[in-house]
Design a protein around this motif. Structure first.
Motif, short mmCIF file in Angstrom:
data_model
loop_
_atom_site.label_atom_id
_atom_site.label_comp_id
_atom_site.label_asym_id
_atom_site.label_seq_id
_atom_site.Cartn_x
_atom_site.Cartn_y
_atom_site.Cartn_z
N SER A 39 -43.13 -16.31 -17.67
CA SER A 39 -43.94 -15.54 -18.61
C SER A 39 -45.27 -16.23 -18.91
O SER A 39 -46.21 -15.59 -19.36
CB SER A 39 -43.16 -15.27 -19.90
N CYS A 40 -45.36 -17.54 -18.63
CA CYS A 40 -46.61 -18.26 -18.90
C CYS A 40 -47.13 -18.98 -17.65
O CYS A 40 -48.28 -19.37 -17.60
CB CYS A 40 -46.39 -19.24 -20.05
N GLY A 41 -46.25 -19.15 -16.65
CA GLY A 41 -46.66 -19.86 -15.43
C GLY A 41 -46.45 -21.36 -15.50
O GLY A 41 -46.97 -22.10 -14.68
N ASP A 42 -45.68 -21.83 -16.50
CA ASP A 42 -45.46 -23.27 -16.65
C ASP A 42 -44.43 -23.77 -15.65
O ASP A 42 -43.44 -23.09 -15.38
CB ASP A 42 -44.94 -23.59 -18.05
N GLN A 43 -44.67 -24.99 -15.14
CA GLN A 43 -43.72 -25.61 -14.24
C GLN A 43 -43.48 -27.05 -14.66
O GLN A 43 -44.42 -27.75 -15.04
CB GLN A 43 -44.25 -25.60 -12.81
N GLY A 64 -49.21 -26.36 -16.49
CA GLY A 64 -49.02 -25.21 -17.36
C GLY A 64 -49.76 -25.41 -18.66
O GLY A 64 -50.66 -26.26 -18.75
N CYS A 65 -49.37 -24.66 -19.67
CA CYS A 65 -50.10 -24.68 -20.95
C CYS A 65 -49.85 -25.98 -21.72
O CYS A 65 -48.94 -26.74 -21.41
CB CYS A 65 -49.68 -23.47 -21.78
N THR A 66 -50.69 -26.21 -22.70
CA THR A 66 -50.58 -27.40 -23.55
C THR A 66 -49.20 -27.54 -24.15
O THR A 66 -48.62 -28.63 -24.15
CB THR A 66 -51.61 -27.32 -24.71
N LYS A 124 -40.59 -20.23 -25.20
CA LYS A 124 -40.12 -20.61 -23.86
C LYS A 124 -40.96 -21.75 -23.27
O LYS A 124 -40.46 -22.53 -22.47
CB LYS A 124 -40.19 -19.41 -22.91
N CYS A 125 -42.23 -21.81 -23.63
CA CYS A 125 -43.08 -22.91 -23.18
C CYS A 125 -42.56 -24.23 -23.75
O CYS A 125 -42.46 -25.23 -23.05
CB CYS A 125 -44.52 -22.71 -23.65
N ALA A 126 -42.23 -24.20 -25.05
CA ALA A 126 -41.79 -25.42 -25.73
C ALA A 126 -40.41 -25.86 -25.28
O ALA A 126 -40.10 -27.05 -25.29
CB ALA A 126 -41.80 -25.21 -27.24
ZN ZN Z 1 -46.72 -21.96 -21.52
#
Ligand code: ZN
Length: 138
Positions: A39-43, A64-66, A124-126
């Motif tokens: 959903s965010c593209g984080d790996q 990915g994101c911060t 989900k990122c966290a």
């Molecule tokens: Zn993210």
């Protein structure tokens, strides 16, 4: 949450994104896993060295994101040197914090991610690094 505390938490996250702790690879890894948040593209790629039920070393790499990268960096600091049982109880407390939006004094710098509780799409990122950890240990 006070504006000052909010600012302090933001700085912790930016600092971990800029200079991630335990970033890289382990020579003597015993457990590995990769996590992906579509959903965010984080790996996240996680490597652990576990001896006698203790996480003696941990490294991660990813992009990915911060939030995803800072959370993974903070996670490695929190779990290194801990037993598997201790690491799972930190993971549970962290999950509870993201659910309730209440800080937990036992979580230390991980409290910097408390604001994510209000950003449902970013939870989900966290949790990406933590889920990757859980599956690596399973
Ligand atoms: Zn993210």
């Amino acid at each position: 949450m006070s504006a000052l505390l909010e600012q302090m938490y933001k700085e912790i996250l930016l600092e971990h994104q800029k200079r991630p702790r335990n970033y890289g690879h382990l020579e003597h890894k015993t457990h590995t896993n990769q996590g992906h948040n579509p959903s965010c593209g984080d790996q996240i790629s996680l490597e652990l060295q576990i001896q006698d039920n203790c996480i003696v070393a941990v490294r991660f790499s990813g992009r990915g994101c911060t939030i995803s990268q800072a959370s993974a960096s903070l996670m490695t600091v929190a779990i290194e040197g801990k037993t598997i049982a201790e690491a799972s109880s930190i993971a549970q407390a962290f999950g509870a914090m993201l659910h309730t939006g209440q800080t937990d004094s036992s979580l230390g710098d991980l409290n910097a991610l408390v604001g994510v509780a209000k950003l449902h799409t970013r939870v989900k990122c966290a949790t990406l690094g933590w889920q990757t950890l859980e599956l690596a240990l399973a």
